[in-house]
Design an enzyme around this catalytic site. Structure first.
Site, mmCIF file in Angstrom:
data_model
loop_
_atom_site.group_PDB
_atom_site.id
_atom_site.type_symbol
_atom_site.label_atom_id
_atom_site.label_comp_id
_atom_site.label_asym_id
_atom_site.label_seq_id
_atom_site.Cartn_x
_atom_site.Cartn_y
_atom_site.Cartn_z
ATOM 1 N N HIS A 189 0.879 -1.260 0.174
ATOM 2 C CA HIS A 189 0.047 -0.056 0.085
ATOM 3 C C HIS A 189 0.851 1.199 0.114
ATOM 4 C CE1 HIS A 189 -4.024 -1.464 0.334
ATOM 5 N NE2 HIS A 189 -4.102 -1.857 1.395
ATOM 6 N N ARG A 332 -11.139 -5.062 -19.370
ATOM 7 C CA ARG A 332 -11.219 -6.519 -18.779
ATOM 8 C C ARG A 332 -12.345 -6.899 -17.855
ATOM 9 N NH1 ARG A 332 -6.126 -8.314 -15.336
ATOM 10 N NH2 ARG A 332 -7.369 -7.158 -13.855
ATOM 11 N N ASN A 454 2.455 -11.010 -16.142
ATOM 12 C CA ASN A 454 2.509 -11.388 -14.782
ATOM 13 C C ASN A 454 2.138 -12.657 -14.563
ATOM 14 O OD1 ASN A 454 3.014 -8.611 -14.730
ATOM 15 N ND2 ASN A 454 1.391 -8.163 -13.387
ATOM 16 N N CYS A 502 -0.067 -6.075 -21.356
ATOM 17 C CA CYS A 502 -0.576 -5.344 -20.358
ATOM 18 C C CYS A 502 0.033 -5.556 -18.860
ATOM 19 C CB CYS A 502 -1.925 -5.296 -20.159
ATOM 20 S SG CYS A 502 -2.915 -6.792 -19.835
#
Length: 570
Positions: A189, A332, A454, A502
């Site tokens: 975060h 998406r 990823n 992406c």
């Protein structure tokens, strides 16, 4: 002079005096109480005061950082209203006749331990939320003031074990020039917030709080992940020059904001951005993004206690399309499961959620959720250049079924008199190795591919990128990965279709010349990576990059590929 090595979480260089953000003493002792009803009331009052504070922090985060960062505090507020946490605390107070602080500590510790033991990044983040919220409530119960970074009134570099989302959201950019922490990574975060605020940050140093004293001069190099403590005058001068060079580099990038992305030999590629909320569009346009290559719609579903309505979704999609003013927006569909869960959607507990019931698999079974999203997208399609893609497709039949549902919903809307665009491209994510292997079959069905590196990398290498013990196997430049990418691009181009990427690899300076040579059409990345990537591509020759394609694909190791790229394209 000492130097610490950590992870560069937010680029830039800052030099200022250290300000240690000390953890307050929240030591909790077990006490027996006689009036459990009064103790429960005391607990309720601490919860109410914590909610008031969080509402203010959320409002500040919304103004300074945007909706998706404010949503973190929506999640905190949900925790403070969650009967699964609150009821056990109250029961413990009443049943065991113990003080509220102790009951809260015992209950929250149980939840934190449970969530942290899960092989699931989303649930691990929920553990951090519970810790943050528990700290705030405990402070009110003990009458201990929680440090407030917004009160800092001189130029400093914050030094802390970690920064909670609450801490980071309250940072005053005028005075907080940078920060460094003992723990954390690029996806924590605090790191995400630092990038939003454009504050240089180095996290995960392991020793910042144990080494840096209040008031000592500190240099934070968020580009290279270095922290220099009590630097010499010569070192300060050296880093001031590096800082000026970085600012000059940013100014050079800024000149390309309104320019297309063209290689040295005149080949155009599209540089797009990944976004999570409508507010992110501002960053896309400010950084010269030519498109949105990935709109992660799951953020619409998170940080709330029920599914978003069709109208709520329509408003979000319409806003993004309008703000992009005709530029392509690839949306998406819902990608939930794996490391992303919804508290109000009872997903089955699985041994390996990354290989389980998630994304399109969930949507094809929970069709009302899927159809609601598709209707919202179709209704919004007339407000811009919409493209839709399905995530986690494993078989040709899955894609056909998902597209058939989309066409059914389109037909219903048109019959009802709803305007719907006639030229919505429909594509899919390539995240599963099996998909890449038979990309030639998929290419006959889709309008485009978007490679999600990823997941593709971790599925191909059988290595969880969040697991430090096997993270060395997360290798974007491994020849196996490059060959899979090549299969996808060649199959698509043979059918006259385009290919985007992406994942994080799309904005990586080592990967860019390789991907240019492999023929990638669209590079989608974080908005702040667009101008550096455009600058890099403008200095590359596509023809030269293509000439090394076979050589690179014939290599056997990641190290060999990296060494060759660094030497050839330096």
């Amino acid at each position: 002079m000492q130097e610490l090595k950590g992870i560069g979480a937010s680029a830039g260089i800052a030099i200022a005096k250290a300000y240690r953000l000390e953890e307050p003493d929240l030591t909790v002792e077990k006490k027996n109480i006689s009036d459990s009803e009064a103790e429960v009331s005391r607990f309720d009052e601490a919860i109410a005061r914590s909610k008031e504070e969080l509402e203010k922090i959320k409002e500040h985060a919304l103004k300074e950082l945007g909706q998706d960062k404010a949503d973190i505090f929506s999640a905190h507020l949900l925790v403070l209203s969650d009967p699964e946490l609150l009821n056990p605390v109250k029961e413990k107070i009443s049943t065991d006749s113990v003080n509220a602080e102790f009951a809260l500590k015992e209950t929250s510790s149980m939840f934190v331990t449970m969530f942290e033991s899960m092989d699931n990044e989303y649930m691990k983040e929920r553990a951090a939320d519970i810790r943050d919220v528990t700290k705030r409530v405990t402070g009110h119960l003990l009458g201990v003031e929680i440090p407030n970074p917004s009160m800092i009134s001189e130029e400093v570099i914050i030094v802390a074990e970690d920064l909670t989302p609450s801490d980071t959201a309250q940072l005053n950019r005028e005075f907080v020039k940078g920060f460094t922490t003992d723990i954390g990574g690029r996806t924590s975060h605090s790191a995400i917030m630092a990038r939003s605020l454009e504050i240089p940050a180095v996290v995960g140093t392991k020793a910042a709080t144990g080494t840096i004293q209040n008031g000592v001069t500190v240099i934070v190099d968020g580009i290279n992940g270095d922290v220099i403590i009590d630097p010499s005058a010569e070192t300060v001068k050296e880093y001031e020059e590096k800082h000026n060079a970085y600012l000059a580099q940013k100014a050079e990038w800024a000149k390309l904001v309104n320019e297309p992305t063209v290689s040295k030999d005149g080949h155009h590629v599209e540089l797009a951005a990944n976004i999570g909320t409508p507010d992110d569009v501002k960053g896309v346009l400010e950084n010269g993004g030519e498109a949105v290559g990935l709109y992660r719609t799951e953020f619409l579903y998170m940080g709330r206690d029920q599914l978003p309505t069709e109208d709520e979704q329509f408003d979000a999609y319409k806003t993004v399309l309008e703000r992009m003013e005709g530029k392509s927006v690839v949306v998406r569909t819902l990608d939930i499961g794996g490391d992303k869960e919804l508290p109000y959607l009872q997903l089955p507990k699985e041994m390996n959620p990354f290989l389980g019931y998630r994304a399109i698999r969930l949507c094809l079974e929970e069709q009302e959720i899927f159809r609601t999203q598709l209707r919202a997208l179709l209704r919004a399609s007339t407000y811009g250049n919409l493209k839709i893609m399905f995530p986690m497709i494993a078989t040709v039949n899955e894609f056909k079924e998902a597209k058939a549902i989309l066409l059914e919903e389109k037909e219903k809307l048109v019959k009802a008199g709803q305007a719907v665009s006639d030229d919505i491209e429909v594509g899919m994510m390539v995240e599963i190795p099996s998909t890449a292997v038979i990309a030639d079959q998929f290419a006959k069905e889709v309008d485009f591919f978007s490679i999600g590196t990823n997941d593709l990398i971790q599925y191909t290498m059988a290595a969880d990128r969040m697991n430090e013990r096997v993270s060395y196997l997360y290798q974007p430049y491994n020849p196996a990965i490059l060959r899979l990418i090549t299969l996808v691009i060649e199959a698509a181009h043979k059918e006259g279709k385009w290919v985007g990427m992406c994942g994080e690899m799309a904005g990586d300076e080592i990967a860019i010349p390789i991907l240019l040579g492999l023929g990638l059409d669209e590079f989608s990345m974080s908005a702040t990576s667009i101008l550096p990537a455009r600058t890099q591509i403008s200095k590359l020759s596509k023809q030269e990059a293509e000439s090394f394609k076979e050589k690179i694909l014939s290599m056997s190791t990641t190290e060999e590929v990296v060494a060759f790229v660094k030497e050839t394209f330096k």
